[in-house]
Design an enzyme around this catalytic site. Sequence first.
Site, short mmCIF file in Angstrom:
data_model
loop_
_atom_site.label_atom_id
_atom_site.label_comp_id
_atom_site.label_asym_id
_atom_site.label_seq_id
_atom_site.Cartn_x
_atom_site.Cartn_y
_atom_site.Cartn_z
N LYS A 188 -9.99 70.08 91.79
CA LYS A 188 -10.33 70.35 90.37
C LYS A 188 -11.64 71.12 90.27
O LYS A 188 -11.75 72.08 89.51
CB LYS A 188 -10.39 69.03 89.61
CG LYS A 188 -10.61 69.15 88.13
CD LYS A 188 -9.97 68.02 87.36
CE LYS A 188 -10.64 66.68 87.54
NZ LYS A 188 -11.91 66.56 86.80
N SER A 189 -12.66 70.68 91.02
CA SER A 189 -13.97 71.34 90.93
C SER A 189 -13.87 72.81 91.31
O SER A 189 -14.44 73.69 90.64
CB SER A 189 -14.97 70.65 91.87
OG SER A 189 -15.20 69.34 91.44
N ARG A 194 -14.25 76.39 88.96
CA ARG A 194 -15.23 77.41 89.37
C ARG A 194 -14.57 78.74 89.70
O ARG A 194 -15.14 79.81 89.43
CB ARG A 194 -16.04 76.89 90.55
CG ARG A 194 -17.03 75.79 90.15
CD ARG A 194 -17.46 74.98 91.36
NE ARG A 194 -18.53 74.03 91.07
CZ ARG A 194 -18.37 72.83 90.51
NH1 ARG A 194 -17.17 72.43 90.11
NH2 ARG A 194 -19.41 72.02 90.32
N ARG A 213 -19.31 61.99 75.13
CA ARG A 213 -20.13 62.14 76.34
C ARG A 213 -21.39 62.98 76.08
O ARG A 213 -21.38 63.89 75.25
CB ARG A 213 -19.28 62.75 77.47
CG ARG A 213 -18.12 61.84 77.82
CD ARG A 213 -17.23 62.42 78.89
NE ARG A 213 -17.90 62.52 80.18
CZ ARG A 213 -17.35 63.09 81.24
NH1 ARG A 213 -16.13 63.61 81.17
NH2 ARG A 213 -18.00 63.14 82.38
N SER A 268 -26.38 65.41 89.48
CA SER A 268 -25.17 65.88 88.81
C SER A 268 -24.88 67.33 89.17
O SER A 268 -25.67 68.24 88.88
CB SER A 268 -25.35 65.77 87.28
OG SER A 268 -24.38 66.57 86.63
N GLN A 307 -22.67 69.06 87.84
CA GLN A 307 -22.40 69.81 86.60
C GLN A 307 -23.68 70.40 86.03
O GLN A 307 -23.70 71.55 85.59
CB GLN A 307 -21.73 68.89 85.57
CG GLN A 307 -20.35 68.43 86.00
CD GLN A 307 -19.71 67.50 84.99
OE1 GLN A 307 -20.27 67.24 83.93
NE2 GLN A 307 -18.53 67.00 85.33
N ASP A 361 -16.50 60.11 91.80
CA ASP A 361 -15.24 59.88 91.07
C ASP A 361 -14.34 58.85 91.75
O ASP A 361 -13.24 58.59 91.27
CB ASP A 361 -14.47 61.21 90.94
CG ASP A 361 -15.20 62.19 90.03
OD1 ASP A 361 -15.95 61.73 89.14
OD2 ASP A 361 -15.04 63.41 90.21
N ARG A 407 -8.41 58.46 85.90
CA ARG A 407 -8.64 57.75 87.17
C ARG A 407 -8.49 56.23 87.01
O ARG A 407 -8.19 55.55 87.98
CB ARG A 407 -10.00 58.12 87.75
CG ARG A 407 -10.08 59.61 88.11
CD ARG A 407 -11.22 59.93 89.05
NE ARG A 407 -11.68 61.30 88.88
CZ ARG A 407 -11.12 62.38 89.46
NH1 ARG A 407 -10.09 62.24 90.25
NH2 ARG A 407 -11.62 63.58 89.23
C1 S3P Z 1 -17.95 67.60 89.02
C2 S3P Z 1 -19.09 66.84 89.10
C3 S3P Z 1 -19.14 65.39 88.87
C4 S3P Z 1 -17.75 64.76 88.84
C5 S3P Z 1 -16.75 65.60 88.09
C6 S3P Z 1 -16.64 66.99 88.72
C7 S3P Z 1 -18.03 69.05 89.28
O1 S3P Z 1 -19.79 65.16 87.63
O2 S3P Z 1 -17.79 63.47 88.28
O3 S3P Z 1 -15.47 65.00 88.11
O4 S3P Z 1 -16.98 69.69 89.48
O5 S3P Z 1 -19.14 69.58 89.28
P1 S3P Z 1 -21.39 65.05 87.56
O6 S3P Z 1 -21.94 66.30 88.09
O7 S3P Z 1 -21.76 64.90 86.11
O8 S3P Z 1 -21.74 63.84 88.35
#
Ligand code: S3P
Length: 443
Positions: free
Chosen positions: A26-27, A31, A127, A173, A175, A326, A400
């Site tokens: 997914k990440s 991207r 959130r 994080s 993100q 996760d 999840r």
């Molecule tokens: C992710 C970062 C994580 C993770 C999310 C995917 C990403 O979040 O929980 O499912 O793809 O950068 P955080 O960066 O807020 O921890």
Amino acid sequence: MDQTVSPLAARRSGPLKGRVRVPGDKSISHRALIVGALTVGETAITGLLEGEDVINTSRAMRALGAKVERTGPGVWRVHGVGVAGFVQPAAPLDFGNSGTGCRLVIGAAAGCPITATFDGDASLRSRPMKRVLDPLERMGARATSMTEGGRLPLTLAGARDPIPIVYEPPAASAQLKSAVLLAGLAAPGETVVIEHEATRDHTERMLRHFGAEVTVTRDGAHGRRITLKGQPELVPSPVIVPADPSSAAFPVVAALIVPGSEVILEGVMTNVTRTGLFETLRDMGAIIEELNPRIEGGEDVADLRVRASALRGVEVPPERAPFMIDEYLVLGVAAANAEGTTRMRGLKELRIKESDRLAATANMLRANGVDVEIDGDDLIVHGKGRVAGGGPVTTHMDHRIAMSALVMGLASDKAVPVDDTAFIATSFPGFVEMMRGLGGDLS
Ligand code: S3P
């Protein structure tokens, strides 16, 4: 998101057997679409995760001016607009359930001279967004939100002349780090992110893959200093998305706890910033072998052979949390099926995921007869080698939670009913069918 509620129960099953490939990471999928959209020319992506979270990012990229096409299962083409080239979207961008899609695109848009409104479902609207907006405002973007804490929906005016910053994220994080780096693409000079605890490094790798100059050095015991040279010309480069270790986590734990199981998971990404769960499970006594290790699309991957194993409780150190953030829900399921106590330390960030996952893990396990404590930011599970089951699980719009509860039910004495499995489609389309194909009793 299709709003139909889909309840399902998992029952004690015979040995799980088979060879499967879970969907793309997914990440990396988010991207690939975002960086592809900031590139001049055409990026080919194979193995893209076609879950709802990523589909929402693809729609956002289209709304921001990129041409995004699906040419076959998992095969996509992105014709980008170049760094800082996003156009003003005609309507609010809807990210559904996805914090990652939303926060990364907020970062990318913050470096473009456009105004865009960001929105999502009830879970995403609850959130926090302020922490991502703070550094972006230092870079020259302006955000307005109608709610406290800068939550969605919010409107962002990107910076006309973004300012490069040196940024130390207040939390571990990926993100946050990624939002700043994506905004930094449009800034002159160097944008620097200093993380005290390293997090997943896919943004750094992907930007380099597309020709940006990104240097990474160690900073302290667990940290990294990432320097991006701004205003690069991103050059299209094909992306092959490896199988998602965060999705593989569910069949892996299922195979460990259902007696007699042996399952092979093909092509799972083994990037060390993502494999904290597998490391922890091995500490617990799990038999997880890495077969045929190789590099695919610039990432380490391997086939994982997993056999049912006798697990014992362990202590999970806080610095491992970003490498398995996760996976704590499903680790809770493994810990409940282990003999002895597992203490998972430093789980503050779990409280602000798709749901409060610290509370959710405790509730899911307690409802099914497991002895659990929350001590500050630690989760403590007293495993007894088996789980009674029988307790209904509420998913709180969190994919999840649904998958973890179903995995638990495959090895518990009584069935585990889950109120709604619809959100599984955000990250793991085909999960239920895959688990049934391995021999799981889900109905
Ligand atoms: C992710 C970062 C994580 C993770 C999310 C995917 C990403 O979040 O929980 O499912 O793809 O950068 P955080 O960066 O807020 O921890």
